[in-house]
Each structure stands twice: as structure tokens, then as C-alpha cells.
Design an enzyme around this catalytic site. Sequence first.
Site, PDB file in Angstrom:
ATOM      1  N   GLU A  82       0.868  -1.166  -0.429  1.00 28.51           N
ATOM      2  CA  GLU A  82      -0.025   0.108   0.006  1.00 28.51           C
ATOM      3  C   GLU A  82       0.919   0.832  -0.250  1.00 28.51           C
ATOM      4  OE1 GLU A  82      -3.164   2.388   3.275  1.00 28.51           O
ATOM      5  OE2 GLU A  82      -2.475   0.494   3.791  1.00 28.51           O
ATOM      6  N   LYS A 107      -9.567   2.583  -2.896  1.00 27.05           N
ATOM      7  CA  LYS A 107     -10.813   2.303  -1.484  1.00 27.05           C
ATOM      8  C   LYS A 107     -11.772   2.377  -1.589  1.00 27.05           C
ATOM      9  CE  LYS A 107      -8.952   1.388   2.904  1.00 27.05           C
ATOM     10  NZ  LYS A 107      -7.397   2.090   4.046  1.00 27.05           N
ATOM     11  N   CYS A 127      -5.699  -2.354   2.839  1.00 22.33           N
ATOM     12  CA  CYS A 127      -5.144  -1.929   4.299  1.00 22.33           C
ATOM     13  C   CYS A 127      -6.064  -2.912   4.748  1.00 22.33           C
ATOM     14  CB  CYS A 127      -5.254  -1.257   4.592  1.00 22.33           C
ATOM     15  SG  CYS A 127      -4.901  -0.867   6.463  1.00 22.33           S
TER      16      CYS A 127
END
Length: 514
Positions: free
Chosen positions: A270, A334, A387
Site C-alpha cells: 500500500e 479504497k 489495508c
Amino acid sequence: MAFLAGAFGALAMPPLGAWPALAVSFPVLVLLLDGAHGAGRMTSRLRAAGSVGWWFGFGYFLASLWWIGAAFLVEADVFGWLLPFAVIAMPAGLALFMALGAALAQLLWSRGPGRVFALAAGFTTSEWLRGHVLTGFPWNTFGYAVAQDPALMQSAALVGVYGLTFFALLLFSAPVLLLRPRRAALALAGGAALILVAAALWGEARLATHPAVPVDGVRLRIMQPNLAQDAKFAYGRSKDILARYLALSAQPSASYPQGLKDVTVLVWPESAFPFIYEREPWAAEAIAAALPANVTLVTGAVRYDTPPKGQVSPFFNAIRVIDHEGQVLASTDKVHLVPFGEYLPFQAALEELGLEQLTRVRGGFSSGAVLSTLSVPGLPLAAPLVCYEIIFPGKVIPPGPRPGLLLNVTNDAWFGSTPGPYQHFAQARLRAVEEGLPLVRAANTGLSAIVDPLGRIVAGSQLGEETLVDGWLPQPLKTVPAAATAGGLILICLILSGFVASQILSQPRFARRS
């Protein structure tokens, strides 16, 4: 006592994974709720039970989530003063759900064996709510304790992590029944033991009859750079950081003697770049010079674009697919952002007061509209998860065609060598079992891994090492697990059965026998 019982129960979570600790923690909780049951009128009982539940939850979350404070020490001069508030306030807030669970259980409490079913149903309900209310935070749900064992982990394919939570509460509170060893109590305690043994035997059989099978033509390499968090976003070190990534990625290994020439898909973690990729043409040139024609790069990277309607930030936490010429082929953003990490509630107002989220991006990040699949040359269709998006049961698969793998990029360097990265990996691993899909996970400092659909680690790294994880991609299961298709219905049935059983077993004939 409730606080200490909750804190002791935290030993069941990774990295220790001492799940029998719950067989001490939960019986103490039952005995304390017995005391609340004798507090007089129902309002007094609920108040007393809520207090017991809150202190139990506060101890549990304080002992299992203290590591969150490490993120506030990355830039201690800016955020250090918030550390005690975060470490104490977050467990205190999460403990409210435990208070609710105790109050729900108390509504149907009795002195008989049925109270263990009331406990399981009440706390499973509150744990589900904890995973959904506001933005949701299902971290360290009790079911993960059971899932530390590879054989017991397999039951997640049938009932999911919340189903495992129900059975963990039921099974590990059952020893309290042995304090009054009469017929009904002994029968229920013995039944709990048999369920645990049966789940373990079924899990062993499932592992033995479902060998991992490689996907033809996929040769994976995961690059784990172990870059310190305070250096990761240093723009002045951009060229050095990218050079480090490329040099490490190109190294030969036992699996790939020719280095990248033997690889088809290279995965970086990430937010790999301390810059916006499109604004730095030298970065595309460096990647194009380093990648052979057969390699596709998949990396986490901040993306800059026009904010969506209703949002103000032009920054997105994205996963990007880059070819051997340095061109971006695809991106996904995300969707589930981290509160106070990637955005602030009431962003503008709090920024006016001088507060910042941990990433220190002015205006925070904008979120993607909806989780969507990612097409990567050389891979089956992927479910991209940035994440902690992977910790949400039942919310990791995009709408549309079923993907062939879960692709998770993360940066756990925020939390150093604490239990946090181990707990994060355990949750990601269980999603693979629930969905019957392999997992490919790239983490900046670890734990990076390739995991098969039954939760077995094909290849993996240790926390805090600079390394490469090389390996093949396992095929997904042909039959989609029940947890992925009817998880919500299964959970409702378990909770209702718990409440019904608590009432049946509280009848005088059972109470006398127990």
C-alpha cells in the site's frame, strides 16, 4: 474482576493465540452476570449487567488494542499528545458494545444452564453491531480466537467469523456449568466439548481432502521492503525509495533463479510511492527500464483526480496496475477509509481547529464509490482490498462475476513490532476461508503471504524483514462456502436459537437438574 477477566481473554488473540484463555475469561463473566441477576428489578439488573459488560470489554480491548498507540509515535512531535486519549478512549468506546451484549443477555438470564446460550446470543448480536454501526470496527471479534487453529478455522466456511463468535462464546463459557455438576449441566458441558472435537475432526478431514492446486502460468512475487514509516512518505527520498524497490524486486531466488524474468506478476504494498505517479515521469521511465516484458506490476499508490460529488479531496488511496512500459492499465480506489487515519469526521471544522488525520493529507482522502473488481494481466479477476478493507466479513467481494482471488495491499509499519500486524493478517487469512478464495497479501513490513482458500500459507514472510515472497497462486474452491452465500441467514438462525435455548433451559425442570 470483569476488567481482569476481559484482559485475560485478550491472550486468545494473535500473536499468542492462546484461545483456551477464553475458557477462563467467559466463565468469570457468567458468574459476574449471575451477580447482576440478583440486583433486584429488571432496570437494576440491566444496569448492573451493562456495567459488568463494559468493564469486561474495556479490559479486553485495552489489552488487545494497546498497539494502536504506536501510530501516534511515528510523528510524536505532532501526534504524541493524543496517544493516551487514543489508547484509552477507543477501548472505552468499543466496550459500550460489550455493555449492550451483557444487557441483552440479562434480559433472558436465569440461574440454569440456559444462561450460556443467553450469553452467546447477546454478545454475538453486539459483536455484529460493533462490526456495522457507524463505519464498523469488527477487529478481534471473539471468533478469531477459534480461527487460530487450522482445523477449527475451517468452520468459518460454514458459519463465518460471527458464527465462530457464537460458538466460541457458547463453548468457552460452558465450563462454568461444571461448578454445579448435575445432570443437565454435565450434559451441556459434555455437548460443548463434543462440538469442539467434531469441528476439529471435520476441519482436519477438509484439509486432507482439499489439496491446494496451482493456477497454470501464474508466478507471483511479493516485495516487502520493510521501509520505516517515517521514511515512507519522505518526498525528498523518492528516487532512492523507488530504486530500493526495483533492486529488491529484481533479486534472484531459489524459486526464480533469473529474478524478474521468471515472474509474471509483481506486487508491492500500500502507498508504495511518496509521490503522485503521473506527476513524476522519471518514475515511469525507471519502472519501464527495470521490468521485463512478461511482468505486470500491481502496487498501492496515492491517486490524484477530481473529487467525487459530495467529497472535497482530490487524493485517493488506490491500487494500480502498471505494465512493463510504465503505463497505468487500471486502478481501483479504497472505499472503506480509516477514521482519523485517512479522514476526519467533520473534516473542515476539525482542520480549522488545527487537527489532522495521521496521514497528514490536507482535506483527507476521498473514497471510491463502490468496491469493484480489478483486471490484472496474468491473473484471474481480483477483488482489490486496501489495508483494513479486508477485515469486514461479507464485504470483500465486489458485485458482478466472482473473482479468482483476494488481493490485499497494506502498510502495517504504523504499528511496528506489536500485535497489530499479526491480528490484521489473521483476519485477512480468515476471509480466504469464508470466501473460498486464495489471498495474495503485500505488506510494507509484514506479514506478506500467499494463502490458499483453506487458510494454508503457501509462502509468507516474517514481520519486520526486507524480503521477497515468491510462489504460485492457488486455485479457488469450485464450491462457494456457505459463509459466503448465506452468512447473514446463518447468523440470524444461530442468534435466535441461542435465545430460544436460553428460555427452554431456564424452565424449572432443567434448573432443578442443573
